[in-house]
Write an enzyme that holds these catalytic residues in place. Structure first.
Site, short mmCIF file in Angstrom:
data_model
loop_
_atom_site.label_atom_id
_atom_site.label_comp_id
_atom_site.label_asym_id
_atom_site.label_seq_id
_atom_site.Cartn_x
_atom_site.Cartn_y
_atom_site.Cartn_z
N SER A 128 -6.51 -11.07 7.43
CA SER A 128 -5.82 -10.25 8.43
C SER A 128 -4.76 -11.07 9.15
O SER A 128 -4.88 -12.28 9.29
CB SER A 128 -6.79 -9.70 9.46
OG SER A 128 -6.07 -8.99 10.45
N LYS A 183 -13.60 -6.76 6.65
CA LYS A 183 -12.14 -6.54 6.83
C LYS A 183 -11.85 -5.06 7.01
O LYS A 183 -11.01 -4.67 7.83
CB LYS A 183 -11.37 -7.10 5.63
CG LYS A 183 -9.85 -6.76 5.62
CD LYS A 183 -9.12 -7.46 6.72
CE LYS A 183 -7.69 -7.05 7.00
NZ LYS A 183 -6.82 -6.52 6.04
N HIS A 186 -12.81 -4.15 10.46
CA HIS A 186 -11.77 -4.73 11.33
C HIS A 186 -10.60 -3.75 11.42
O HIS A 186 -10.10 -3.45 12.50
CB HIS A 186 -11.32 -6.08 10.76
CG HIS A 186 -10.00 -6.56 11.32
ND1 HIS A 186 -8.79 -6.03 10.93
CD2 HIS A 186 -9.70 -7.50 12.25
CE1 HIS A 186 -7.81 -6.63 11.60
NE2 HIS A 186 -8.34 -7.52 12.41
N ASN A 187 -10.16 -3.26 10.29
CA ASN A 187 -9.01 -2.35 10.31
C ASN A 187 -9.36 -1.03 11.00
O ASN A 187 -8.52 -0.46 11.70
CB ASN A 187 -8.51 -2.08 8.89
CG ASN A 187 -7.77 -3.26 8.31
OD1 ASN A 187 -7.96 -4.39 8.74
ND2 ASN A 187 -6.92 -3.02 7.33
N GLU A 190 -9.13 -1.63 14.53
CA GLU A 190 -7.70 -1.71 14.84
C GLU A 190 -7.11 -0.30 15.05
O GLU A 190 -6.35 -0.07 16.00
CB GLU A 190 -7.02 -2.43 13.68
CG GLU A 190 -5.52 -2.53 13.74
CD GLU A 190 -4.97 -3.16 12.43
OE1 GLU A 190 -5.51 -4.19 11.97
OE2 GLU A 190 -4.02 -2.58 11.86
P1 NDP Z 1 2.04 -5.59 -2.43
O1 NDP Z 1 0.80 -4.92 -2.05
O2 NDP Z 1 3.33 -4.89 -2.21
O3 NDP Z 1 1.94 -6.02 -3.97
C1 NDP Z 1 3.02 -6.62 -4.65
C2 NDP Z 1 2.53 -7.71 -5.57
O4 NDP Z 1 1.60 -7.19 -6.53
C3 NDP Z 1 3.67 -8.31 -6.35
O5 NDP Z 1 3.45 -9.69 -6.51
C4 NDP Z 1 3.56 -7.57 -7.68
O6 NDP Z 1 4.16 -8.25 -8.75
C5 NDP Z 1 2.06 -7.52 -7.84
N1 NDP Z 1 1.63 -6.52 -8.79
C6 NDP Z 1 1.65 -5.17 -8.65
N2 NDP Z 1 1.14 -4.57 -9.73
C7 NDP Z 1 0.79 -5.55 -10.59
C8 NDP Z 1 0.18 -5.56 -11.88
N3 NDP Z 1 -0.17 -4.43 -12.50
N4 NDP Z 1 -0.05 -6.76 -12.47
C9 NDP Z 1 0.29 -7.90 -11.83
N5 NDP Z 1 0.85 -7.95 -10.62
C10 NDP Z 1 1.09 -6.79 -10.00
O7 NDP Z 1 2.15 -7.04 -1.72
P2 NDP Z 1 1.73 -7.55 -0.28
O8 NDP Z 1 2.13 -8.98 -0.26
O9 NDP Z 1 2.19 -6.67 0.81
O10 NDP Z 1 0.14 -7.46 -0.27
C11 NDP Z 1 -0.66 -8.16 -1.21
C12 NDP Z 1 -2.11 -7.79 -0.98
O11 NDP Z 1 -2.48 -8.19 0.33
C13 NDP Z 1 -2.37 -6.29 -1.04
O12 NDP Z 1 -3.62 -6.08 -1.63
C14 NDP Z 1 -2.39 -5.87 0.40
O13 NDP Z 1 -3.19 -4.72 0.60
C15 NDP Z 1 -2.99 -7.09 1.05
N6 NDP Z 1 -2.65 -7.27 2.45
C16 NDP Z 1 -1.41 -7.03 2.91
C17 NDP Z 1 -1.09 -7.21 4.24
C18 NDP Z 1 0.29 -6.96 4.73
O14 NDP Z 1 0.49 -7.07 5.95
N7 NDP Z 1 1.26 -6.66 3.87
C19 NDP Z 1 -2.11 -7.70 5.20
C20 NDP Z 1 -3.35 -8.01 4.60
C21 NDP Z 1 -3.61 -7.78 3.28
P3 NDP Z 1 5.71 -7.99 -9.14
O15 NDP Z 1 6.49 -8.87 -8.24
O16 NDP Z 1 5.79 -8.36 -10.54
O17 NDP Z 1 5.99 -6.53 -8.89
#
Ligand code: NDP
Length: 477
Positions: A128, A183, A186-187, A190
């Site tokens: 988080s 987690k 937590h959300n 939130e």
């Molecule tokens: P996203 O959830 O937008 O995911 C994008 C990433 O996933 C890119 O690296 C993308 O690769 C990859 N991806 C998507 N589909 C595939 C696939 N089929 N095979 C391989 N790679 C894939 O990114 P975030 O950074 O926002 O979040 C990452 C994780 O963290 C998520 O699970 C999210 O829920 C969690 N999270 C996010 C928070 C936030 O504030 N954003 C906070 C806490 C947790 P490519 O570049 O090739 O498209």
């Protein structure tokens, strides 16, 4: 093999987490489905630490020291399964896959079971704090085996946020899906916190008649007291902000339809399954849903009711103080409900979660970080088997002190026609817990009447049924 840890999935979260590891002196192997992102990270931030960019799964796995620690930060859901399917065949016994995405804990349990058969540790980990937290120190909630925590814990402790007393905001939550479960809750908490803050804002706007900038000052003052928290702090910032285009308060130019990604909804769904009353979190999820039903709201715009009349200056100031009391008491109730859900999940799945430790790792790094959490940790330290936060004498006395104002605020809101579902449901929960008798007795009687569902008596052991369709005598069943 030279990297101590690897990160695959280099969108905002993954890239910042990778940089955080590197800034703490670890050599970090990098991988992303689209290799351009890997190259961009090294180009932009390569001088922050030691990175090993890789472009294929084989290269990535080969870059990692054994036992391998592989952090997956991809889009939660199918992408996580796709990545596991791609990497798991390349791993060996004792290696660890850390899923830092927002996975549903049931998926984490399924994945953990499958990988355990192959001797691979699957560590579902709640992270988080958003992208800022990922870079500068998140609150980290790892599940998985104790053994995996031995290998991972010290690294996670380095990159985690540090509480005021210096303690890292990470602890081994419990086996398999425990980390993602915590987690999730937590959300959910939130969501409830944000809803309560929203209601406080609306009351100060409509009933106290304050401008957003003035409300920002009120929140700033609150932030110096027992409500001191990240969400109160950013609320003041948001309310102070003016829209550069129109000069209007920023909050007035944002469309009033709140979105959600799903973890709040999961918290409520799971609570329903576990039979835990998390009415505050549920109201928060429903309030977001309601706000998004544009057609429904337009069709209802003509419905009659009071229009709030702002108070006089002196009364308004007094009312603002009362709202602080209502907000604080309602907050205690939402945390009571959230911790009840964690305790119930822990019992259901045999996780043995230390509730006080959970509160302590939320003190920094995460969105609900707050001074208040210290009080929860202290309550569980005083009594580890505390049945409910409201059973703690200190919380009970704080609510007792706040409740006169809490009731007044809700009464005023009702009379003035301002919806306060969060405040109201919290008070209803409190009053229901206090009640010597609940109308559940009548519910049981009705159930027995129409469905012969039977009932228990207050004065005798056994299960009974009244012959409602007959002579209304009672039979023991
Ligand atoms: P996203 O959830 O937008 O995911 C994008 C990433 O996933 C890119 O690296 C993308 O690769 C990859 N991806 C998507 N589909 C595939 C696939 N089929 N095979 C391989 N790679 C894939 O990114 P975030 O950074 O926002 O979040 C990452 C994780 O963290 C998520 O699970 C999210 O829920 C969690 N999270 C996010 C928070 C936030 O504030 N954003 C906070 C806490 C947790 P490519 O570049 O090739 O498209």
């Amino acid at each position: 093999a030279s990297a101590q840890i690897g990160v695959t999935g280099l969108a905002v979260m993954g890239r910042n987490l990778a940089r955080n590891f590197a800034r703490h002196g670890y050599t970090v192997a990098l991988h992303n489905r689209t290799a351009a992102k890997t190259r961009a990270l090294v180009e932009e931030f390569g001088d922050e630490g030691s990175f090993v960019p890789t472009e294929s799964a084989e290269e990535f796995v080969a870059a990692l020291e054994r036992p391998r620690r592989l952090v997956v930060m991809v889009k939660a859901g199918e992408a996580t399964d796709a990545v596991i399917d791609e990497f798991a065949p390349l791993l060996e016994e004792g290696d660890m896959i850390v899923d830092g995405g927002n996975a549903h804990f049931a998926d984490t349990r399924r994945r953990e079971r499958k990988l355990r058969e192959r001797g691979i540790h699957f560590v579902g980990t709640g992270i988080s704090g958003g992208e800022e937290g990922a870079l500068n120190g998140p609150s980290i909630m790892p599940g998985g085996s104790k053994e995996s925590y031995k290998a991972l814990g010290p690294m996670l402790e380095k990159i985690a946020a540090k509480a005021e007393d210096g303690a890292p905001c990470v602890t081994h939550i419990g086996p398999d899906g425990a980390g993602h479960f915590v987690k999730m809750v937590h959300n959910g908490i939130e969501y409830a916190d944000m809803q309560l803050i929203g209601e406080a804002y609306q009351l100060l706007r409509d009933v106290a008649g304050y401008s957003p900038a003035r409300i920002a000052d009120v929140f700033r003052t609150w932030n110096t007291g027992r409500l001191d928290s990240y969400l109160i702090e950013i609320t003041a910032e948001v309310l102070k902000h003016s829209d550069p285009k129109t000069g209007k308060p920023f909050v007035d130019v944002v469309a009033d339809a709140a979105e959600q990604k799903g973890t709040g909804r999961w918290t409520v769904q799971i609570a329903l399954d576990l039979g835990v009353p998390v009415s505050g979190i549920a109201e928060a999820v429903f309030a977001r849903s309601l706000s998004g039903h544009t057609a429904l709201r337009e069709a209802s715009g003509h419905l009659s009711g009071p229009t709030p009349k702002p108070l006089e200056e002196a009364e308004a100031a007094r009312f603002a103080d009362q709202v602080e009391q209502a907000l604080y008491a309602s907050k205690i109730v939402s945390y009571t409900q959230g911790f009840h859900e964690i305790a119930a999940g822990s019992a259901e799945y045999g996780w043995d979660i230390d509730l006080g430790a959970v509160a302590s790792i939320w003190r920094a790094g995460c969105i609900i970080r707050a001074a208040f959490l210290d009080r929860i940790t202290a309550a569980y330290a005083r009594q580890p088997e505390l049945p409910s936060l409201l059973s703690d004498p200190r919380f009970a006395s704080e609510v007792e002190g706040a409740q006169g104002d809490w009731r007044d605020v809700i009464g005023t809101a009702v009379r003035q026609g301002v919806a306060t579902p969060g405040f109201s449901t919290a008070l209803a929960y409190y009053d229901a817990l206090r009640a010597p008798r609940l109308p559940a007795a009548l519910t049981q009687a009705q159930r027995d009447y129409f469905g012969a569902h039977t009932y228990q008596r207050v004065d005798r052991d056994g299960t009974f049924h009244t012959l409602w369709g007959g002579d209304r005598s009672e039979v023991e069943s």
